[in-house]
Structures are given as structure tokens and as C-alpha cells.
Design a protein around this motif. Structure first.
Motif, PDB file in Angstrom:
ATOM      1  N   THR A 187       7.330 -17.259 -17.316  1.00 48.69           N
ATOM      2  CA  THR A 187       6.302 -18.231 -16.932  1.00 48.69           C
ATOM      3  C   THR A 187       6.875 -19.269 -15.978  1.00 48.69           C
ATOM      4  O   THR A 187       6.189 -19.726 -15.064  1.00 48.69           O
ATOM      5  CB  THR A 187       5.744 -18.945 -18.175  1.00 48.69           C
ATOM      6  OG1 THR A 187       6.836 -19.394 -18.976  1.00 48.69           O
ATOM      7  CG2 THR A 187       4.881 -18.003 -18.990  1.00 48.69           C
ATOM      8  N   TYR A 188       8.153 -19.610 -16.188  1.00 44.50           N
ATOM      9  CA  TYR A 188       8.789 -20.595 -15.314  1.00 44.50           C
ATOM     10  C   TYR A 188       8.727 -20.145 -13.853  1.00 44.50           C
ATOM     11  O   TYR A 188       8.272 -20.872 -12.971  1.00 44.50           O
ATOM     12  CB  TYR A 188      10.243 -20.811 -15.736  1.00 44.50           C
ATOM     13  CG  TYR A 188      11.004 -21.742 -14.830  1.00 44.50           C
ATOM     14  CD1 TYR A 188      10.884 -23.113 -14.952  1.00 44.50           C
ATOM     15  CD2 TYR A 188      11.837 -21.239 -13.835  1.00 44.50           C
ATOM     16  CE1 TYR A 188      11.564 -23.974 -14.120  1.00 44.50           C
ATOM     17  CE2 TYR A 188      12.523 -22.082 -12.993  1.00 44.50           C
ATOM     18  CZ  TYR A 188      12.388 -23.452 -13.140  1.00 44.50           C
ATOM     19  OH  TYR A 188      13.065 -24.290 -12.308  1.00 44.50           O
ATOM     20  N   ILE A 189       9.187 -18.934 -13.610  1.00 43.62           N
ATOM     21  CA  ILE A 189       9.190 -18.408 -12.238  1.00 43.62           C
ATOM     22  C   ILE A 189       7.778 -18.292 -11.712  1.00 43.62           C
ATOM     23  O   ILE A 189       7.501 -18.638 -10.549  1.00 43.62           O
ATOM     24  CB  ILE A 189       9.880 -17.029 -12.177  1.00 43.62           C
ATOM     25  CG1 ILE A 189      11.362 -17.191 -12.481  1.00 43.62           C
ATOM     26  CG2 ILE A 189       9.684 -16.387 -10.812  1.00 43.62           C
ATOM     27  CD1 ILE A 189      12.220 -16.133 -11.874  1.00 43.62           C
ATOM     28  N   GLU A 190       6.873 -17.806 -12.575  1.00 44.99           N
ATOM     29  CA  GLU A 190       5.494 -17.644 -12.117  1.00 44.99           C
ATOM     30  C   GLU A 190       4.893 -18.980 -11.692  1.00 44.99           C
ATOM     31  O   GLU A 190       4.274 -19.085 -10.635  1.00 44.99           O
ATOM     32  CB  GLU A 190       4.649 -17.006 -13.227  1.00 44.99           C
ATOM     33  CG  GLU A 190       4.805 -15.483 -13.264  1.00 44.99           C
ATOM     34  CD  GLU A 190       4.341 -14.874 -14.582  1.00 44.99           C
ATOM     35  OE1 GLU A 190       3.882 -15.624 -15.454  1.00 44.99           O
ATOM     36  OE2 GLU A 190       4.458 -13.639 -14.721  1.00 44.99           O
ATOM     37  N   GLN A 191       5.122 -19.992 -12.509  1.00 45.28           N
ATOM     38  CA  GLN A 191       4.609 -21.323 -12.173  1.00 45.28           C
ATOM     39  C   GLN A 191       5.234 -21.847 -10.890  1.00 45.28           C
ATOM     40  O   GLN A 191       4.549 -22.296  -9.967  1.00 45.28           O
ATOM     41  CB  GLN A 191       4.898 -22.302 -13.316  1.00 45.28           C
ATOM     42  CG  GLN A 191       3.991 -22.105 -14.516  1.00 45.28           C
ATOM     43  CD  GLN A 191       4.337 -23.052 -15.642  1.00 45.28           C
ATOM     44  OE1 GLN A 191       5.363 -23.718 -15.597  1.00 45.28           O
ATOM     45  NE2 GLN A 191       3.494 -23.084 -16.661  1.00 45.28           N
ATOM     46  N   ARG A 192       6.570 -21.749 -10.859  1.00 45.97           N
ATOM     47  CA  ARG A 192       7.303 -22.254  -9.689  1.00 45.97           C
ATOM     48  C   ARG A 192       6.835 -21.543  -8.419  1.00 45.97           C
ATOM     49  O   ARG A 192       6.663 -22.165  -7.363  1.00 45.97           O
ATOM     50  CB  ARG A 192       8.795 -22.001  -9.918  1.00 45.97           C
ATOM     51  CG  ARG A 192       9.710 -22.918  -9.164  1.00 45.97           C
ATOM     52  CD  ARG A 192       9.700 -24.325  -9.734  1.00 45.97           C
ATOM     53  NE  ARG A 192      10.539 -25.228  -8.963  1.00 45.97           N
ATOM     54  CZ  ARG A 192      10.241 -25.666  -7.745  1.00 45.97           C
ATOM     55  NH1 ARG A 192       9.122 -25.304  -7.170  1.00 45.97           N
ATOM     56  NH2 ARG A 192      11.054 -26.479  -7.100  1.00 45.97           N
ATOM     57  N   THR A 193       6.647 -20.248  -8.509  1.00 48.05           N
ATOM     58  CA  THR A 193       6.213 -19.463  -7.358  1.00 48.05           C
ATOM     59  C   THR A 193       4.795 -19.830  -6.955  1.00 48.05           C
ATOM     60  O   THR A 193       4.483 -19.927  -5.768  1.00 48.05           O
ATOM     61  CB  THR A 193       6.292 -17.958  -7.691  1.00 48.05           C
ATOM     62  OG1 THR A 193       7.602 -17.663  -8.158  1.00 48.05           O
ATOM     63  CG2 THR A 193       5.973 -17.121  -6.467  1.00 48.05           C
ATOM     64  N   ALA A 194       3.958 -20.055  -7.970  1.00 46.87           N
ATOM     65  CA  ALA A 194       2.575 -20.442  -7.694  1.00 46.87           C
ATOM     66  C   ALA A 194       2.539 -21.760  -6.937  1.00 46.87           C
ATOM     67  O   ALA A 194       1.837 -21.903  -5.928  1.00 46.87           O
ATOM     68  CB  ALA A 194       1.795 -20.560  -9.001  1.00 46.87           C
ATOM     69  N   VAL A 195       3.329 -22.722  -7.417  1.00 48.47           N
ATOM     70  CA  VAL A 195       3.389 -24.027  -6.750  1.00 48.47           C
ATOM     71  C   VAL A 195       3.886 -23.863  -5.318  1.00 48.47           C
ATOM     72  O   VAL A 195       3.321 -24.426  -4.378  1.00 48.47           O
ATOM     73  CB  VAL A 195       4.319 -24.992  -7.533  1.00 48.47           C
ATOM     74  CG1 VAL A 195       4.568 -26.262  -6.733  1.00 48.47           C
ATOM     75  CG2 VAL A 195       3.711 -25.330  -8.875  1.00 48.47           C
ATOM     76  N   LEU A 196       4.942 -23.074  -5.167  1.00 46.93           N
ATOM     77  CA  LEU A 196       5.490 -22.850  -3.829  1.00 46.93           C
ATOM     78  C   LEU A 196       4.446 -22.250  -2.906  1.00 46.93           C
ATOM     79  O   LEU A 196       4.246 -22.716  -1.777  1.00 46.93           O
ATOM     80  CB  LEU A 196       6.705 -21.919  -3.920  1.00 46.93           C
ATOM     81  CG  LEU A 196       7.315 -21.523  -2.572  1.00 46.93           C
ATOM     82  CD1 LEU A 196       7.959 -22.728  -1.911  1.00 46.93           C
ATOM     83  CD2 LEU A 196       8.338 -20.414  -2.745  1.00 46.93           C
ATOM     84  N   SER A 197       3.759 -21.223  -3.380  1.00 49.82           N
ATOM     85  CA  SER A 197       2.743 -20.564  -2.565  1.00 49.82           C
ATOM     86  C   SER A 197       1.670 -21.559  -2.150  1.00 49.82           C
ATOM     87  O   SER A 197       1.255 -21.595  -0.976  1.00 49.82           O
ATOM     88  CB  SER A 197       2.099 -19.420  -3.342  1.00 49.82           C
ATOM     89  OG  SER A 197       3.053 -18.416  -3.563  1.00 49.82           O
ATOM     90  N   ALA A 198       1.238 -22.374  -3.104  1.00 55.12           N
ATOM     91  CA  ALA A 198       0.212 -23.370  -2.806  1.00 55.12           C
ATOM     92  C   ALA A 198       0.696 -24.330  -1.731  1.00 55.12           C
ATOM     93  O   ALA A 198      -0.041 -24.650  -0.783  1.00 55.12           O
ATOM     94  CB  ALA A 198      -0.141 -24.137  -4.078  1.00 55.12           C
TER      95      ALA A 198
END
Lengths: 194, 194
Positions: free
Chosen positions: B114-125
Motif C-alpha cells: 500500500t505504501y508504494i501504491e499510495q506514493r506512486t498515486a501521489v507522484l502520478s497526480a
DNA sequence: TTATTTTTATACGTTTTTCGTATATTTGTA
DNA sequence: TACAAATATACGAAAAACGTATAAAAATAA
């Protein structure tokens, strides 16, 4: 047949992984996975990782040696031979992962140090002999100092991975061409005649 | 000061080794050796390897994000921006060692996924937002579908390491130029006007 | 200098990984 | 159907890595 293929696929898988990560970072199951075989099959053909590494080492050395022989005995100009030789080092013995050699060499196994030294000595002698024979056949000028030339070309080929050096050229291939051209002007029998 | 340097040197050492060998192949003492520090110092700044990897991940992501912002806000042509963006991916986030991501991602630690998924989501945004802002400033044509373009350019940049694709070009740099030129003809506001 | 902090080197018990072996099952082949 | 080869998996033993603790050395500040 099938066994030969399994054996070889393990050898190649090991080579790939050792080249990439070095000796100690790779374990047997990594190799099995890469070679698509089970642990049982691995131990059928190889007693342990160290012996495997020795055979990988031998394989690469022998393979490169054969390639070098082919190049030296091919019916082409010195320039072409040299180009192909330099390319060979790029992908062959000279490009053995530093980590692999270091790990392999620093292994506490008593025999391994002398093993590599002997093997390397034999290889060097064979390479030198190939050069001498090529020289006798007129590939290089008769008074070329073969050991010196061999050493110099080895030193130069070490630069092929240097990003700074590579930045002078559009591609590694062009660098090799340049290097070959440079060296050939000193060794081409047609250009420099006694 | 000195502590900041020690901390950073460990971070950079870890990045280097993770990029080269992946996550699980690297151990703490390898990192200490690379960072020229002792084990005690390491555990002073980092509780464990997983937390270190998170911070390395964060560091790279943040760093690349800043570079991207700089590029998008620089006073240059779309073509130049695109070239530099593609180069960025070559050395930055997108070029994160596949092994590192895989090892890191497949870690049995519950939080990490979940950490990576969240971090990646934020980055993408954030990246998307940067693109939108750049678009508003006239860098891209107004009706360009940003998410679509972003996806496509990411897909294309994945090919940059493909040996087959690279063989069509003299050098990776030339491929990037080609790719940028290709894309620019569809996004350059000067060429395509409503 | 002396006092304090930081870093190193090293030893340690514990946990995890890897090794190499063994065996039952599956697959491919005369 | 028989036989050989490969797989998957479990296992104890050995080795490696983890994380902690501590004393000596080095760097820094008063």
C-alpha cells in the motif's frame, strides 16, 4: 541430447547471473529458476556452486579462445581482425564481471586461487601463440612486439566502458572502429613495410 | 552537518547498490562498506533495511519530481522539454532497477504494498498536475489529452532499453531525439494550431 | 588541554537464508 | 506398459545476515 541441453542451459543461466550480480550474490535456486530446472537436476550435473563457477569460467575462456582463433585465422585484413578482436573483448573474457572475478578469486577455497592463476596463464600463453602464428602468416608486421601490443590493446579495451571516453563517440561501435584504425596504422603490413 | 552527510552518504550508497543488484541481494554491511561507515552508524540513522529502502524510494521520487518540474517550467520549446523528459526517465524513476521494485514490492511486509501504491498515486497526480499547468502555459496544445499522452510517452520510454529498438539507432541519445521529434509533431502548439 | 560526542571495530545471540540430500510425484519416451 | 529424467517439496545442517551492545579510537567543542 536433452541432458546436454539441460547442462548447457544451467551453465548459461549461471553465466548470466554471475555476470550480472557476481558470485556470492547468486544462489543455486536463482540459477535453477533462470535455467528453468529443479534443484535436483542442478545437483545431478554440478556438485556445488564453486565447481559450477569453475566450469562457467572454463566455458567462457574456451569459448573466447575459439572465437579469437577464428578471427586470427580468418581471411581478412588486419584492420578487420582487430575490430573483431576488440568487439570480442567487449563481450567476452575481458568483460567478465569484476565482482564475479573478485568473489570467485577471494573464495576461501584453497585451490581456487591457483586454479585461476594456472588457467589464466595457459590462456595467455595460448593467446600469445595465436598472435605469433598470425604474425608468421603475415597478419602483423614481422618486428611487432606481440606481448607489448597485446598488453596495450588490452589496456585500451578497458576504456571501452568508460562513459567519458564513450562520450567522444556516437556509439561504442564507432569507438571500436576508431581504436582499430588507430592501432592498424602501426601494425598493418601493407602500410609499414621493412 | 556531518550527520547530514553521513545520512546522505548512506542513502546514496544504498541507492547505488539497490539499483545495481536489487533489494534482497544487498545486505547492510555491503551498504556500510559502500558508504564508508560502520554498522553502528547505520543503525543510528535507519532502523532497518526496509525503512532505508522506503527513504531511498522517496528520495529518488522526490528528486525526479523536482527535475521534472524544472524541465516543465523551463523557458524552452516543447521539443526540448520532451527530450529532457525522456532522458530523465532514462536515468530516474522509470529506470529504477526492476529487481529493486520487484523485491521491494514483493516484500512480505504488510505495509509496503500500500505504501508504494499510495506514493506512486501521489507522484502520478503531481506529474499530471505539472503537465496540466504546463499545458495552461501554452507548452502543449490546449486540446491534448494529457493522461493519454503521459501514458503513451511512458510506454515508449520503456522501449529505450530494448536492444532491438536501440539497434535502429546509432546511440540511445539519437533514439530519444527521434522519439521526441516524433511526439512533438503532435503536441507542438506552433505546428498544430486550432 | 579536557570533556563530550561521534564513529569505529568487534563480539554476540537470534533469526533467516542457503546448502545439499532425499523422496514421492509427474512428465516424456522407447 | 515400463523406464528414465525432471519436478516439487520437505528436511536437517551449515552459513549468512540481522540487530544489539560495548569498548576503543577519532573528531569536535569548550
Amino acid at each position: 541430447m536433452a541432458t546436454e541441453n539441460k547442462y548447457t542451459s544451467i551453465l548459461l543461466a549461471a553465466k548470466t547471473l554471475f555476470w550480472k550480480y557476481g558470485f556470492k550474490r547468486v544462489n543455486i535456486e536463482d540459477i535453477c529458476k533462470q535455467a528453468s530446472c529443479s534443484k535436483g537436476t542442478f545437483y545431478k550435473y554440478f556438485p556445488n556452486k564453486l565447481e559450477l563457477a569453475k566450469r562457467v569460467f572454463d566455458y567462457v575462456v574456451t569459448d573466447s579462445m575459439q572465437s579469437l582463433q577464428q578471427i586470427l585465422q580468418s581471411n581478412t585484413q588486419a584492420h578487420d581482425k582487430l575490430t573483431r578482436m576488440l568487439e570480442l573483448k567487449l563481450n567476452g573474457v575481458h568483460d567478465i564481471s569484476q565482482e564475479f572475478l573478485a568473489d570467485f578469486y577471494n573464495n576461501p577455497d584453497v585451490g581456487i586461487k591457483t586454479y585461476i592463476e594456472q588457467r589464466t596463464a595457459v590462456l595467455s600463453a595460448e593467446i600469445m601463440q595465436s598472435f605469433v602464428e598470425a604474425q608468421q602468416q603475415g597478419v602483423f608486421r614481422k618486428d611487432l612486439n606481440i606481448p607489448f601490443f597485446f598488453y596495450i590493446s588490452q589496456q585500451l579495451s578497458a576504456y571501452m566502458h568508460d562513459p567519458v571516453v564513450l562520450s567522444f563517440f556516437d556509439s561504442p561501435e564507432k569507438m571500436i572502429m576508431e581504436l582499430a584504425t588507430l592501432l592498424v596504422h602501426g601494425i598493418e603490413p601493407d602500410t609499414k613495410q621493412l
